[in-house]
Design a protein around this motif. Structure first.
Motif, PDB file in Angstrom:
ATOM      1  N   GLN A 164       0.969  -1.301  -0.034  1.00 41.45           N
ATOM      2  CA  GLN A 164      -0.136  -0.084   0.030  1.00 41.45           C
ATOM      3  C   GLN A 164       0.853   1.090   0.009  1.00 41.45           C
ATOM      4  OE1 GLN A 164      -2.792   0.094   3.225  1.00 41.45           O
ATOM      5  NE2 GLN A 164      -3.565   2.044   2.570  1.00 41.45           N
ATOM      6  N   ARG A 165       0.487   2.166  -0.816  1.00 33.64           N
ATOM      7  CA  ARG A 165       1.499   3.582  -0.906  1.00 33.64           C
ATOM      8  C   ARG A 165       1.186   4.140   0.452  1.00 33.64           C
ATOM      9  NH1 ARG A 165       3.254   6.091  -4.945  1.00 33.64           N
ATOM     10  NH2 ARG A 165       2.132   4.616  -6.408  1.00 33.64           N
ATOM     11  N   ALA A 166       2.456   4.804   0.903  1.00 31.13           N
ATOM     12  CA  ALA A 166       2.666   5.145   2.255  1.00 31.13           C
ATOM     13  C   ALA A 166       2.245   6.890   2.023  1.00 31.13           C
ATOM     14  CB  ALA A 166       4.164   5.147   2.475  1.00 31.13           C
ATOM     15  N   LEU A 167       1.689   7.282   3.043  1.00 36.18           N
ATOM     16  CA  LEU A 167       1.130   8.899   3.191  1.00 36.18           C
ATOM     17  C   LEU A 167       2.293   9.638   3.009  1.00 36.18           C
ATOM     18  CD1 LEU A 167      -1.334   8.343   6.094  1.00 36.18           C
ATOM     19  CD2 LEU A 167      -1.761   7.976   3.667  1.00 36.18           C
ATOM     20  N   SER A 168       3.383   9.148   3.459  1.00 36.46           N
ATOM     21  CA  SER A 168       4.594  10.043   3.099  1.00 36.46           C
ATOM     22  C   SER A 168       4.657  10.225   1.827  1.00 36.46           C
ATOM     23  CB  SER A 168       5.791   9.761   3.848  1.00 36.46           C
ATOM     24  OG  SER A 168       6.133   8.291   3.607  1.00 36.46           O
ATOM     25  N   THR A 169       4.656   9.099   0.885  1.00 35.05           N
ATOM     26  CA  THR A 169       4.813   9.174  -0.486  1.00 35.05           C
ATOM     27  C   THR A 169       3.782   9.844  -1.209  1.00 35.05           C
ATOM     28  OG1 THR A 169       6.134   7.007  -0.404  1.00 35.05           O
ATOM     29  CG2 THR A 169       5.197   7.673  -2.605  1.00 35.05           C
ATOM     30  N   VAL A 170       2.520   9.822  -0.741  1.00 29.15           N
ATOM     31  CA  VAL A 170       1.500  10.606  -1.198  1.00 29.15           C
ATOM     32  C   VAL A 170       1.621  12.009  -1.189  1.00 29.15           C
ATOM     33  CG1 VAL A 170      -0.867  10.983  -1.034  1.00 29.15           C
ATOM     34  CG2 VAL A 170       0.002   8.669  -1.002  1.00 29.15           C
ATOM     35  N   ASN A 171       2.142  12.414   0.131  1.00 26.68           N
ATOM     36  CA  ASN A 171       2.551  13.881   0.287  1.00 26.68           C
ATOM     37  C   ASN A 171       3.587  14.261  -0.643  1.00 26.68           C
ATOM     38  OD1 ASN A 171       0.654  13.891   2.158  1.00 26.68           O
ATOM     39  ND2 ASN A 171       2.318  14.005   4.128  1.00 26.68           N
ATOM     40  N   ARG A 172       4.604  13.526  -0.851  1.00 28.49           N
ATOM     41  CA  ARG A 172       5.697  13.901  -1.764  1.00 28.49           C
ATOM     42  C   ARG A 172       4.864  14.097  -3.246  1.00 28.49           C
ATOM     43  NH1 ARG A 172       8.962  10.836   1.697  1.00 28.49           N
ATOM     44  NH2 ARG A 172       8.616   8.950   0.489  1.00 28.49           N
ATOM     45  N   GLU A 198      -7.597  22.734  -1.538  1.00 29.82           N
ATOM     46  CA  GLU A 198      -7.918  22.017  -0.217  1.00 29.82           C
ATOM     47  C   GLU A 198      -7.717  20.720  -0.541  1.00 29.82           C
ATOM     48  OE1 GLU A 198     -11.817  23.328   0.842  1.00 29.82           O
ATOM     49  OE2 GLU A 198     -10.915  25.504   1.687  1.00 29.82           O
ATOM     50  N   ALA A 199      -8.017  20.126  -1.970  1.00 32.04           N
ATOM     51  CA  ALA A 199      -8.101  18.846  -2.073  1.00 32.04           C
ATOM     52  C   ALA A 199      -6.614  18.172  -2.361  1.00 32.04           C
ATOM     53  CB  ALA A 199      -8.472  18.580  -3.747  1.00 32.04           C
ATOM     54  N   LEU A 200      -5.552  19.023  -2.220  1.00 25.93           N
ATOM     55  CA  LEU A 200      -4.151  18.667  -2.103  1.00 25.93           C
ATOM     56  C   LEU A 200      -3.549  18.707  -0.877  1.00 25.93           C
ATOM     57  CD1 LEU A 200      -3.351  19.786  -5.824  1.00 25.93           C
ATOM     58  CD2 LEU A 200      -3.976  17.504  -5.083  1.00 25.93           C
ATOM     59  N   GLN A 201      -4.198  19.012   0.261  1.00 24.86           N
ATOM     60  CA  GLN A 201      -3.736  19.200   1.577  1.00 24.86           C
ATOM     61  C   GLN A 201      -2.899  17.781   1.921  1.00 24.86           C
ATOM     62  OE1 GLN A 201      -6.454  20.619   4.008  1.00 24.86           O
ATOM     63  NE2 GLN A 201      -6.344  22.607   3.501  1.00 24.86           N
ATOM     64  N   ALA A 202      -1.707  18.147   2.570  1.00 27.80           N
ATOM     65  CA  ALA A 202      -0.999  16.766   2.932  1.00 27.80           C
ATOM     66  C   ALA A 202      -1.298  16.279   4.127  1.00 27.80           C
ATOM     67  CB  ALA A 202       0.433  17.415   3.081  1.00 27.80           C
ATOM     68  N   HIS A 203      -1.376  14.999   4.225  1.00 31.65           N
ATOM     69  CA  HIS A 203      -1.674  14.035   5.409  1.00 31.65           C
ATOM     70  C   HIS A 203      -0.518  14.576   6.487  1.00 31.65           C
ATOM     71  CE1 HIS A 203      -4.392  11.059   3.269  1.00 31.65           C
ATOM     72  NE2 HIS A 203      -3.331  11.008   2.322  1.00 31.65           N
ATOM     73  N   ARG A 204      -1.330  14.875   7.695  1.00 30.01           N
ATOM     74  CA  ARG A 204      -0.512  15.337   8.720  1.00 30.01           C
ATOM     75  C   ARG A 204       0.219  13.950   9.385  1.00 30.01           C
ATOM     76  NH1 ARG A 204      -4.270  19.430  12.174  1.00 30.01           N
ATOM     77  NH2 ARG A 204      -4.635  20.997  10.421  1.00 30.01           N
ATOM     78  N   ASN A 205       1.398  14.391  10.101  1.00 27.75           N
ATOM     79  CA  ASN A 205       2.189  13.389  10.678  1.00 27.75           C
ATOM     80  C   ASN A 205       2.523  12.202   9.719  1.00 27.75           C
ATOM     81  OD1 ASN A 205       2.027  14.938  13.068  1.00 27.75           O
ATOM     82  ND2 ASN A 205       0.040  14.232  13.605  1.00 27.75           N
ATOM     83  N   ALA A 206       2.672  12.679   8.768  1.00 26.79           N
ATOM     84  CA  ALA A 206       2.883  11.150   7.559  1.00 26.79           C
ATOM     85  C   ALA A 206       4.419  11.144   7.342  1.00 26.79           C
ATOM     86  CB  ALA A 206       2.125  11.304   6.287  1.00 26.79           C
ATOM     87  N   ASP A 207       5.255  12.424   7.362  1.00 28.02           N
ATOM     88  CA  ASP A 207       6.601  12.215   7.031  1.00 28.02           C
ATOM     89  C   ASP A 207       7.671  12.157   8.199  1.00 28.02           C
ATOM     90  OD1 ASP A 207       6.200  13.042   4.251  1.00 28.02           O
ATOM     91  OD2 ASP A 207       5.437  14.828   5.141  1.00 28.02           O
ATOM     92  N   GLY A 208       7.468  10.813   8.846  1.00 23.59           N
ATOM     93  CA  GLY A 208       8.333  10.478   9.854  1.00 23.59           C
ATOM     94  C   GLY A 208       9.828  10.164   9.240  1.00 23.59           C
ATOM     95  N   ARG A 209      10.693  10.573  10.035  1.00 23.21           N
ATOM     96  CA  ARG A 209      12.042  10.239   9.663  1.00 23.21           C
ATOM     97  C   ARG A 209      12.488   8.842   9.515  1.00 23.21           C
ATOM     98  NH1 ARG A 209      13.463  12.943  14.815  1.00 23.21           N
ATOM     99  NH2 ARG A 209      13.687  11.287  16.496  1.00 23.21           N
ATOM    100  N   ARG A 210      13.365   8.424   8.622  1.00 17.27           N
ATOM    101  CA  ARG A 210      13.900   6.948   8.658  1.00 17.27           C
ATOM    102  C   ARG A 210      14.487   6.761   9.713  1.00 17.27           C
ATOM    103  NH1 ARG A 210      13.714   5.502   3.131  1.00 17.27           N
ATOM    104  NH2 ARG A 210      13.344   7.447   1.727  1.00 17.27           N
ATOM    105  N   THR A 211      14.329   5.485  10.253  1.00 17.53           N
ATOM    106  CA  THR A 211      14.699   4.601  11.307  1.00 17.53           C
ATOM    107  C   THR A 211      15.638   3.580  11.188  1.00 17.53           C
ATOM    108  OG1 THR A 211      12.868   3.489  11.923  1.00 17.53           O
ATOM    109  CG2 THR A 211      12.817   5.692  12.700  1.00 17.53           C
ATOM    110  N   LEU A 212      15.507   2.998  10.155  1.00 14.75           N
ATOM    111  CA  LEU A 212      16.531   1.716   9.785  1.00 14.75           C
ATOM    112  C   LEU A 212      17.886   2.186   9.607  1.00 14.75           C
ATOM    113  CD1 LEU A 212      16.818  -1.172   9.539  1.00 14.75           C
ATOM    114  CD2 LEU A 212      16.072  -1.101   7.221  1.00 14.75           C
ATOM    115  N   TYR A 213      18.759   2.126  10.339  1.00  9.49           N
ATOM    116  CA  TYR A 213      20.333   2.207  10.175  1.00  9.49           C
ATOM    117  C   TYR A 213      21.048   1.340  10.063  1.00  9.49           C
ATOM    118  CZ  TYR A 213      24.727   3.897  11.780  1.00  9.49           C
ATOM    119  OH  TYR A 213      26.068   4.136  11.850  1.00  9.49           O
ATOM    120  N   LEU A 214      22.006   1.140   9.145  1.00  8.61           N
ATOM    121  CA  LEU A 214      23.272   0.085   8.822  1.00  8.61           C
ATOM    122  C   LEU A 214      24.570   0.692   9.500  1.00  8.61           C
ATOM    123  CD1 LEU A 214      22.096  -1.479   5.587  1.00  8.61           C
ATOM    124  CD2 LEU A 214      21.228  -2.325   7.927  1.00  8.61           C
TER     125      LEU A 214
END
Length: 384
Positions: A164-172, A198-214
């Motif tokens: 499923q498409r992530a909300l952060s991707t939809v926002n971008r 108004e139809a293109l307002q971003a999803h709130r709290n969707a752009d969380g930072r990346r947490t997976l670190y190598l």
């Protein structure tokens, strides 16, 4: 192609690229059949010697004319355009539809152009006249966008695995679309059909930072486990905090081995930048440009082509599994990990932003907590 015959035009299949007929050297007339059974659109193309490229202009559908009169009228207008271009006149493309607005916005923004090709140009919203854009048009486009699954990977047999498409991707995706329309449309009255924004307002709290670190050992394991063909590309991802797409787009001529300077031209920002490479990275890049023409891909696959999103996913995904690394690790995980290390090492955030090709605000928003931790440790050394 003979576009003068009505019967021949009616047999043509609808497609994005027009059917072209050469009128004379440097002058072409094109016809794009309508997908909805209309009369189609005529396009003129004339070569501009000063600019070294063709000028293209849509000249209409000539809907008021009979079928056998359309070609003559379109031919006359195409030849007039060619005369104007050859005389040094400037041809301005009319911005009439949503697609026109997006193409104008994307002229200097490669990343925006890629998103528009995937989600706008082939969508019904592309043909909507700007004067008639309403909130419902963009709401329907947004619903279609969010319903599209995101491609995770593709195996050798060609089978796709999606999620499923992530909300952060939809926002971008919406952000660049909203910016393109904002250049030509004024915000409509709130809570009305004219309030397209108004139809293109971003999803709130969707752009969380990346947490997976190598960490470095895990990155070495990935490079050691990946197939030989992809090893140089993956190693470069571990040495520089560049976007995978920007790294894949590099040409052999972009690296100057005498000065160890790398020119990064095709990136999300659309603005070329130069960075100085340290010894290990410079050595890797010097090996990659050996015996290559300046226009050849700097990181080349076995088939002679450059890497892209579809081709690097499979070997990196296989290496992640082979090395026993956390699931979900990807090419972007390597970028995130290198940026994390640079921030943790105390490099100024502005410098990291310049190297990685992003804004200082983005680095601050997603990695500022690491800089704060380093500052706390530094302050701790002041204890008496």
């Amino acid at each position: 192609m003979d576009l003068s015959k009505v019967g021949e035009r009616e047999k043509l299949k609808a497609k994005q690229e027009p059917y072209w007929q050469r009128l004379r050297t440097g002058c072409y007339l094109g016809f794009r059949p309508s997908k909805r059974g209309g009369k189609g659109t005529w396009i003129a193309r004339a070569y501009d010697e000063d600019a070294g490229k063709y000028r293209v202009k849509s000249i209409g559908d000539y809907g008021t004319l009979a079928g056998n009169e359309m070609f003559a009228a379109a031919k006359r207008d195409a030849e007039a355009l060619a005369v104007l271009v050859e005389a040094g006149g400037e041809v301005r493309t009319k911005i009439e539809t949503v697609a026109d607005a997006c193409r104008e916005y994307a002229k200097t923004r490669p990343e925006a152009e890629k998103r528009f090709r995937r989600y706008v140009y082939s969508d019904p919203v592309a043909k909507v006249k700007l004067a008639k854009v309403r909130r419902r048009h963009l709401k329907e486009w947004r619903d279609r966008l969010e319903a599209q699954p995101a491609l995770v990977t593709r195996n050798k047999a060609g089978d796709k695995r999606t999620r499923q498409r992530a909300l952060s991707t939809v926002n971008r995706d919406m952000a660049v679309f909203r910016a393109a329309l904002g250049k030509v449309l004024s915000p409509g009255a709130p809570n009305s059909e004219a309030a397209w924004q108004e139809a293109l307002q971003a999803h709130r709290n969707a752009d969380g930072r990346r947490t997976l670190y190598l960490d470095r050992e895990q990155r070495r394991a990935l490079v050691g486990a990946i197939v030989d063909e992809a090893a140089p590309f993956a190693r470069a991802m571990c040495l520089l905090p560049l976007r995978p797409g920007a790294l894949a787009a590099l040409l052999a001529g972009d690296f100057d081995k005498r000065t160890a300077e790398l020119t990064i031209g095709k990136d999300k920002t659309g603005k070329p930048r130069r960075i100085q490479l340290p010894g290990e990275a410079a050595k890797l890049f010097t090996m990659q440009i050996a015996n290559k023409l300046p226009t050849a891909p700097l990181f080349m696959r076995n088939n002679g082509k450059a890497w892209d999103k579809s081709s690097w996913k499979l070997p990196i995904g296989a290496a992640v599994i082979s090395a026993g690394l956390p699931s979900g690790a990807s090419a972007y995980t390597l970028r995130h990990s290198t940026i994390t290390d640079l921030v943790s090492a105390g490099l100024p955030l502005l410098t990291i932003a310049q190297i990685s090709g992003t804004s200082a605000e983005m680095i601050e928003r997603h990695y500022g907590h690491l800089a704060s931790s380093a500052a706390t440790e530094a302050l701790g050394t002041l204890a008496l």
